[in-house]
Design a protein around this motif. Structure first.
Motif, PDB file in Angstrom:
ATOM      1  N   LEU A 205       0.832  -1.203   0.000  1.00 43.03           N
ATOM      2  CA  LEU A 205       0.000   0.000   0.000  1.00 43.03           C
ATOM      3  C   LEU A 205       0.870   1.257   0.000  1.00 43.03           C
ATOM      4  O   LEU A 205       0.624   2.193  -0.762  1.00 43.03           O
ATOM      5  CB  LEU A 205      -0.928  -0.007   1.218  1.00 43.03           C
ATOM      6  CG  LEU A 205      -1.890  -1.203   1.361  1.00 43.03           C
ATOM      7  CD1 LEU A 205      -2.742  -1.031   2.616  1.00 43.03           C
ATOM      8  CD2 LEU A 205      -2.777  -1.341   0.124  1.00 43.03           C
ATOM      9  N   SER A 208       2.603   2.190  -3.375  1.00 46.01           N
ATOM     10  CA  SER A 208       1.751   2.365  -4.560  1.00 46.01           C
ATOM     11  C   SER A 208       1.096   3.742  -4.605  1.00 46.01           C
ATOM     12  O   SER A 208       0.619   4.249  -3.584  1.00 46.01           O
ATOM     13  CB  SER A 208       0.662   1.296  -4.580  1.00 46.01           C
ATOM     14  OG  SER A 208       1.224   0.002  -4.549  1.00 46.01           O
ATOM     15  N   VAL A 211      -4.278   2.241  -4.997  1.00 52.23           N
ATOM     16  CA  VAL A 211      -4.444   0.869  -4.525  1.00 52.23           C
ATOM     17  C   VAL A 211      -5.866   0.405  -4.805  1.00 52.23           C
ATOM     18  O   VAL A 211      -6.816   1.193  -4.835  1.00 52.23           O
ATOM     19  CB  VAL A 211      -4.131   0.728  -3.021  1.00 52.23           C
ATOM     20  CG1 VAL A 211      -2.680   1.068  -2.746  1.00 52.23           C
ATOM     21  CG2 VAL A 211      -5.060   1.574  -2.173  1.00 52.23           C
TER      22      VAL A 211
END
Length: 450
Positions: A205, A208, A211
């Motif tokens: 998470l 990124s 997500v």
């Protein structure tokens, strides 16, 4: 970490599986002449020395002192990052990296979808690549699914679909879209605790820009709630499965039964793939018909075909009793011989036994080291049609006899393979051979760039 960080340093590669070999090859390409040492298993030493004659090979696992002698160690994913000797060497200044981290360090501008999850990550990754290619997008499929990223180190693609295990999620950086399909308890031996497993898994998470998570999993959803680029699948507003359809909000898009990979869980995986494409700006509606031409992954409820009047399904990846139950439910009302059993790690088969009351298949063939324990529990509960077999070969023979040339043979062991095989892949390939199929039938299609 980037390759330049290794130049002129004391470097070691730890592990001689496919990831280790990919790292050694990439070192030779990227940093020719760079000194490197390899730590591998004793039975790998001859092959390693022959393949990499310029590399100094050690046939024992390194201790803390050995690791601390290096500036950088490129570690294979299966080696726990929490091993005491690794942590001690790290405290003494050794830096640890991986093929995954080195690839991301050199491909910061790549358009990437990284997929993880306790279950469903491989199929979702393969579906994503297949659907993107159906739209004419030059797509790479690599990572934990079976092709190390470093084997595609210099390949070009417009979209990279990368499967990451919980061992690798902390090594990704600059991911365009991180996808988490599910979150259950697994790999506690590597991570040390359930809390650490969850934390490590969800490092994706933070790595990124956007997500995508499964809205049907409250714990997962709550952990992702503060991410500024949060998207979901599995809820009524987005891509989900309802009344036999894959839907986008209130719109019926495609019948779930048209997904070539069987079972409700694979229809949900398809929703994740379609949602991911949509988030990155691709036409998910146009891609949806290609769900019917996807080649299901081997060993995951993989229909092998028909031989001798029998349908054969390879679910060798099944390593828990609940996975065997789910596989049996996916087969439906067919006359089925279910093959269970393998390495005994002490899991409780009570829920499986209880589920069999009034719903047992034509035959339950119990094999492997925990086969007798499973058979005893079934018979003590009054379940009929229980067969005992010493090994997988005998189990397939018993399944043939029990069905009499009509029905389905389902390998869904609910247990690891280590009592008879190196891994679930070897077990699945042997099952395919016993059924009369070529070993290549149990190979993953679509890896690489296409």
């Amino acid at each position: 970490m980037r390759w330049a960080d290794l130049e002129g340093r004391r470097v070691a590669v730890w592990g001689f599986g496919r990831e280790g070999r990919a790292a050694l090859n990439a070192l030779a390409r990227r940093l020719p002449g760079q000194a490197v040492e390899l730590y591998c298993a004793a039975d790998e030493m001859d092959a390693a020395t022959a393949a990499f004659p310029s590399v100094r090979v050690h046939d024992t696992a390194p201790d803390a002192d050995a690791l601390a002698a290096f500036d950088v160690v490129i570690k294979s994913p299966g080696i726990s990052a929490y091993k005491p000797e690794l942590l001690e060497a790290k405290a003494r200044g050794t830096r640890f990296t991986s093929g995954t981290a080195l690839w991301f360090g050199m491909h910061g501008d790549a358009r990437t979808i990284a997929v993880t999850g306790t279950k469903g990550k491989s199929t979702t990754s393969a579906l994503l690549a297949h659907l993107a290619r159906s739209l004419g997008v030059r797509t790479a499929l690599a990572g934990n699914i079976g092709l190390p990223l470093l084997e595609l180190d210099e390949a070009g693609a417009d979209l990279w679909v990368i499967e990451l295990s919980s061992f690798q999620t902390g090594e990704a950086t600059g991911v365009s879209l991180g996808v988490v399909t599910s979150l259950y308890e697994e790999h506690l031996d590597w991570h040390g605790s359930r809390a650490r497993y969850v934390d490590d898994k969800l490092k994706l998470l933070a790595a990124s820009e956007r997500v995508l998570v499964n809205a049907a999993q409250p714990t997962l959803l709550s952990r992702a709630a503060d991410h500024p680029g949060l998207h979901t699948f599995g809820d009524l507003a987005g891509w989900h499965v309802a009344d036999g359809w894959i839907r986008r909000g209130g719109e019926d898009v495609i019948r779930a039964e048209r997904v070539s990979a069987p079972g409700l869980h694979n229809a949900v995986n398809a929703c994740a793939a379609l949602a991911a494409l949509e988030i990155l700006g691709y036409d998910a509606h146009a891609a949806a018909p290609a769900l019917s031409t996807f080649v299901p992954l081997p060993h995951r409820l993989q229909p092998l075909g028909e031989r001798d009047g029998l349908a054969w399904i390879n679910d060798s990846i099944s390593t828990t009793p609940l996975a065997s139950l789910a596989a049996l439910e996916s087969v439906g009302a067919k006359r089925t011989a279910l093959i269970v059993g393998g390495h005994d790690r002490g899991l409780d088969w009570t829920p499986f036994v209880e589920a069999m009351h009034g719903h047992e298949p034509e035959a339950i063939v119990c094999q492997g080291s925990n086969g007798p324990r499973i058979a005893d529990a079934l018979e003590a509960a009054g379940i009929a049609n229980v067969y005992r077999a010493l090994d997988l070969g005998a189990a397939v023979a018993a399944a043939r006899v029990s069905l009499g040339g009509e029905g389905c043979v389902l390998l869904s062991p609910g247990a690891p393979s280590f009592d008879q095989f190196r891994d679930y892949t070897e077990r699945g390939r042997y099952f395919a051979e016993l059924a009369g199929f070529e070993p290549g039938t149990a190979s993953i299609q679509g890896l690489g760039v296409g």
